[in-house]
Design a protein around this motif. Structure first.
Motif, mmCIF file in Angstrom:
data_model
loop_
_atom_site.group_PDB
_atom_site.id
_atom_site.type_symbol
_atom_site.label_atom_id
_atom_site.label_comp_id
_atom_site.label_asym_id
_atom_site.label_seq_id
_atom_site.Cartn_x
_atom_site.Cartn_y
_atom_site.Cartn_z
ATOM 1 N N TYR A 53 33.421 38.971 53.866
ATOM 2 C CA TYR A 53 33.443 37.506 53.800
ATOM 3 C C TYR A 53 32.537 36.970 52.696
ATOM 4 O O TYR A 53 32.806 35.902 52.125
ATOM 5 N N THR A 54 31.495 37.719 52.345
ATOM 6 C CA THR A 54 30.682 37.330 51.191
ATOM 7 C C THR A 54 31.485 37.488 49.905
ATOM 8 O O THR A 54 31.460 36.618 49.023
ATOM 9 N N ALA A 55 32.207 38.597 49.799
ATOM 10 C CA ALA A 55 33.043 38.839 48.613
ATOM 11 C C ALA A 55 34.116 37.757 48.472
ATOM 12 O O ALA A 55 34.377 37.256 47.366
ATOM 13 N N LYS A 56 34.721 37.371 49.585
ATOM 14 C CA LYS A 56 35.752 36.336 49.546
ATOM 15 C C LYS A 56 35.162 34.973 49.186
ATOM 16 O O LYS A 56 35.749 34.217 48.399
ATOM 17 N N GLU A 57 33.996 34.662 49.753
ATOM 18 C CA GLU A 57 33.372 33.357 49.503
ATOM 19 C C GLU A 57 33.058 33.149 48.027
ATOM 20 O O GLU A 57 33.275 32.060 47.480
ATOM 21 N N TYR A 58 32.577 34.214 47.375
ATOM 22 C CA TYR A 58 32.152 34.086 45.977
ATOM 23 C C TYR A 58 33.158 34.685 44.994
ATOM 24 O O TYR A 58 32.910 34.684 43.786
#
Length: 332
Positions: free
Chosen positions: A109-114
């Motif tokens: 979800y960090t990868a998707k957010e940024y």
């Protein structure tokens, strides 16, 4: 099946540890249904293959690849895993390490957010039943480090492990990022390629998501603890490959390169090979010692250790220069 993450696990004679590693993945808060598990066995000669076949029948989402010949390294298996993966993101897990229960969820979800090419987190070192947080320069950074280029903060190069990261699959394929075969420093080489090509890098400096198992038993010692000639030669090849890659891309990171040279120097000094071979390597590394900054800030040790190690390298540098001079005189 439409998994969000492909987790690549190379195995070899893993009968004693594989199930713990697998269940740390199976029990992820992210949901096992969102994970594609790619296991590449390097022609094990114990009961590992029976265990893997049983698991592949019992649990969905496992893609099992059985290599017919032993390659002697997880690199080939990991490269196969990248090629065979089908998810948007890729992670790696070694057969004797463990994931924290929420690492996949946190990194994904960090990868998707940024929209990140790489997301990094921290690790625990597991030894004799104790888990110790890694300590390095990232302790001094913001909780979340956001970079558009590794050039903005090269200190992140301290994190050369692959198991504490998530990578965008298309990014790896587009930049032809692979593991070197028949070399050590293979994880470092992989991440050097990744970092210098990435346009969005995130580091979660306050999140620890992997338990790295330190093996020091004589019968099951980690490669990083086995200082023989074969491993030394592979380490030297890996070091040269990293240096050549940086040079080819017009990159220079003095702190990272000096620390890598210090690690190789330790290998040369501790290895059990003959003195002539050690001196030969020192001679070939002469230009790197000349470039070594004696006032470098080593990013994974305390200030006191930093000073002591630089004093050691100063003495080592003088010793090497004298030995090389003697070598030249004797070989005229």
């Amino acid at each position: 099946m439409n998994p969000k993450i492909s987790v690549i696990i190379p195995t070899y004679n893993a009968e004693k540890c594989f199930m713990n590693a697998f269940y740390s993945l199976y029990n992820q808060s992210f949901g096992y249904e969102n994970i594609e598990v790619i296991i590449i066995d390097d022609n094990s000669n114990d009961s590992t293959r029976d265990i893997l076949k049983d698991h592949s029948h019992r649990y969905e989402n496992i893609k099992l690849i059985l290599m017919e010949e032993n390659s002697g390294s997880p690199s080939k298996g990991r490269n196969i895993g990248i090629k065979e993966s089908s998810s948007e993101y890729i992670m790696f897990l070694d057969q004797d390490d463990l994931y924290k229960e929420d690492i996949c969820e946190k990194l994904y979800y960090t990868a998707k957010e940024y929209d990140a090419d790489i997301v990094n987190c921290r690790i625990y070192f597991s030894k004799n039943g104790k888990n110790i947080k890694e300590r390095n320069i990232l302790d001094e950074k913001d909780k979340i480090l956001k970079l558009n280029s590794i050039d903005e903060d090269p200190s992140l190069l301290i994190s050369t492990s692959i198991w504490n990261k998530i990578y965008k699959r298309s990014f790896l394929l587009e930049n032809n990022i692979k593991f070197a075969i028949n070399e050590l420093y293979e994880d470092t080489y992989f991440n050097v390629q990744a970092f210098i090509n990435a346009t969005k890098i995130i580091s979660l400096n306050d999140y620890y998501g992997l338990y790295y198992n330190i093996r020091e038993n004589e019968e099951d010692k980690s490669t990083s603890k086995t200082f023989n000639k074969e491993n030394l030669t592979k380490m030297y090849k890996g070091f040269k490959n990293i240096s050549n890659t940086l040079e080819k891309n017009g990159k220079s990171y003095p702190e990272f390169e000096s620390q890598t040279l210090m690690g190789l120097t330790k290998w040369i000094l501790l290895s059990d090979c003959e003195k002539e071979y050690k001196l030969k390597l020192f001679k070939e590394l002469e230009k790197y010692y000349k470039e070594y900054n004696l006032f470098i800030r080593l990013e994974n040790v305390s200030l006191i250790k930093n000073i002591l190690m630089n004093v050691f390298m100063k003495c080592e540098k003088l010793w090497i220069e004298n030995r090389i001079m003697f070598w030249r005189v004797m070989n005229k």
